[in-house]
Design an enzyme around this catalytic site. Sequence first.
Site, mmCIF file in Angstrom:
data_model
loop_
_atom_site.group_PDB
_atom_site.id
_atom_site.type_symbol
_atom_site.label_atom_id
_atom_site.label_comp_id
_atom_site.label_asym_id
_atom_site.label_seq_id
_atom_site.Cartn_x
_atom_site.Cartn_y
_atom_site.Cartn_z
ATOM 1 N N TYR A 1 -14.177 -12.728 1.291
ATOM 2 C CA TYR A 1 -14.832 -11.729 1.365
ATOM 3 C C TYR A 1 -16.483 -12.436 0.269
ATOM 4 C CZ TYR A 1 -11.384 -7.911 2.235
ATOM 5 O OH TYR A 1 -11.171 -7.251 3.367
ATOM 6 N N ARG B 1 -3.625 6.517 1.400
ATOM 7 C CA ARG B 1 -3.900 7.624 1.722
ATOM 8 C C ARG B 1 -3.123 8.367 2.772
ATOM 9 N NH1 ARG B 1 -9.136 6.373 4.944
ATOM 10 N NH2 ARG B 1 -9.050 4.491 5.187
ATOM 11 N N ARG C 1 -7.347 12.395 -5.580
ATOM 12 C CA ARG C 1 -8.446 10.749 -5.109
ATOM 13 C C ARG C 1 -9.645 12.064 -4.811
ATOM 14 N NH1 ARG C 1 -9.642 6.129 -2.829
ATOM 15 N NH2 ARG C 1 -11.528 7.084 -2.689
ATOM 16 N N ASP D 1 -7.001 -3.299 -6.549
ATOM 17 C CA ASP D 1 -7.470 -3.801 -5.090
ATOM 18 C C ASP D 1 -7.870 -4.895 -4.935
ATOM 19 O OD1 ASP D 1 -8.977 -2.649 -2.187
ATOM 20 O OD2 ASP D 1 -9.921 -4.412 -3.241
ATOM 21 N N ARG E 1 0.284 -1.044 -0.033
ATOM 22 C CA ARG E 1 0.091 0.140 0.506
ATOM 23 C C ARG E 1 1.179 1.281 0.051
ATOM 24 N NH1 ARG E 1 -4.684 -0.482 4.782
ATOM 25 N NH2 ARG E 1 -4.031 -2.717 4.082
#
Lengths: 359, 359
Positions: free
Chosen positions: A166, A43, A52, A88, A39
């Site tokens: 998931y 962010r 973003r 992702d 990652r």
Amino acid sequence: MPSVRAVAKPELDPRVRDSAFLKTLRGEEAPHTPVWFMRQAGRYMPEYRALRAGKSMLDCIRTPELAAEITLQPIGAMPLDAAILFNDILTPLPTMGLDLDFVGGVGPLIGNPIQTPADVDRLGVPATGETMPYTAESIRLLVPELNARGIPLIGFVGAPFTLASYAIEGKGSRNYERTKRFMYAEPAAWERLMGKFEALLADYLTEQVKAGASAVQIFDSWVGALSVYDYRTFVKPATGRLIERVKALGVPVIYFGTGATHLMPDMSELGSDVMGADWRTPLDQAWGLIQPGQRIQGNLDPLLLQAPWRELKFQTDRILREAGGRPGHVFNVGHGLLPETPQTMVHRLTDYVHEQTRR
Amino acid sequence: MPSVRAVAKPELDPRVRDSAFLKTLRGEEAPHTPVWFMRQAGRYMPEYRALRAGKSMLDCIRTPELAAEITLQPIGAMPLDAAILFNDILTPLPTMGLDLDFVGGVGPLIGNPIQTPADVDRLGVPATGETMPYTAESIRLLVPELNARGIPLIGFVGAPFTLASYAIEGKGSRNYERTKRFMYAEPAAWERLMGKFEALLADYLTEQVKAGASAVQIFDSWVGALSVYDYRTFVKPATGRLIERVKALGVPVIYFGTGATHLMPDMSELGSDVMGADWRTPLDQAWGLIQPGQRIQGNLDPLLLQAPWRELKFQTDRILREAGGRPGHVFNVGHGLLPETPQTMVHRLTDYVHEQTRR
């Protein structure tokens, strides 16, 4: 599904081929220990948050120019040794017929999770080149840029168990209750589900390699929730077939799990070139749990990037000591960087590992 | 705080002293493998849900008659080998000045979590006999009832790390970001915090033993989030002193963590009589990670109690095979029973382990 052996893999640019990262993945001596961070595009970077603003994560992933730009942000800002495609692990789920959305503050949500064996049989396994062309296109945009800098690009997928959990839970989970209930109650349907993920993910990684990814990582993020027995019975066979098919593409494979110290001997038997280690187990011990000659990627607790430098430096020294100068070490965090991470610390750490390991 | 060595521990009732559970904890041969379940008194029991209706969890814990009645519910319903006091690891926090509440659907919330070293210094360590008299009173109510059935009562606390992580996070957590940030940035204040928990918990367990608990368990539920290095540096010393003080009380001590396979060698060095093992690591391997002669409690995945009986039976057979008939095995789940667990399965499993291990 196209045969993975028929893939025309592009010639590696010599600058990329001779990079510290790919040398290390091949088990060759490198000029320094290569560094990248799971990652690393995300962010914690102000540049990312600015780009973003007002856009959804899926929009960014599905717009090749944006995905490529985000992938390059940390590469432009810091001397990292590898890029990883901004994407992702869950993006293949919609191609199978599962409704995926990322909800701010909640995380991924699937509107129609798998509940019955019939739900498994309804899942499609379409050619990802047709259903997810944006991924290959993002890679094709990136490769010339990265070649010019001698930086390899890592493609990736989630592993069959992690994607299945998931698909069944419909969201993040603490105990994986629905997943395990399904696995125990419907072993035949579970096996079919694993098989569908194996086919889809082998095809998807083939597309990524054809487009120019020069290494791949398989994220089995949640597999640590399983006992050794359950891993062997319900997960290891399909995951092993996937790794075998991907290795046949001729690129190095990294297989990563968290909280999975107890599974490392079994996971390493699946023959990936590199085993990802989370921060829990010291690297010297981890090396004792895997196959001879296999390389290791890890294993700083990502929270240490929010610690004072003296503590981060001290524990980085410890990790490098545990790696003991072995050429088979890729420096990384043991789990993805968190949004609160100061970018200055990521940069300083990258420099520090390079300085300390210069050969 | 009263000296833990001055405790007047009540004489054990001979029926309790000779129970399969306490024999096993002492390392003696027992007539069968004893069985109890973490969170065996709880929401999976219809009887519990009926009694709890309209009452808060803290009210039930703080009303000795209710806490005793709930503790006895599973004992009355199933042939379990031990009772564990109905309580929660977080109940000591309010005595220190932390505002605790249990919010339906959310879990525990602390209104004023620890954020600074000054917050640590403001925490009190009052005598728990005065601030939490309901715990000792619940135990005193229970002991005659349990003695008559030959059932030992387990007292318990959360371990210093696990309580500190709640006190700092203010709620459950996935990554323990605040806790680790505090631990890394303020090591001296962290050490004072561990010391306060050590003092409080030693006193609290002393009260429980004085009141009649005949064994104790220390729950280090979240310690598995730490690296081996961090466990040794930030957690092991205070936890070791706590275990030493509790052992001086003359009752067997069980030390339990989840996701902590990588920590088992270090945790076991703290000298508890029994190591709790979660479901991840096979028992035969776990025995290789702990001190010679130490006993093991575990290690069924609690989700298997929601599986078909054929699967539950198969995996129970596997666990008993891994235990290999050793007298030092207490059968348990590797983490607390979940609300969706069918009580009939808990009952059937208890009977099955007894039948299969009759000596």
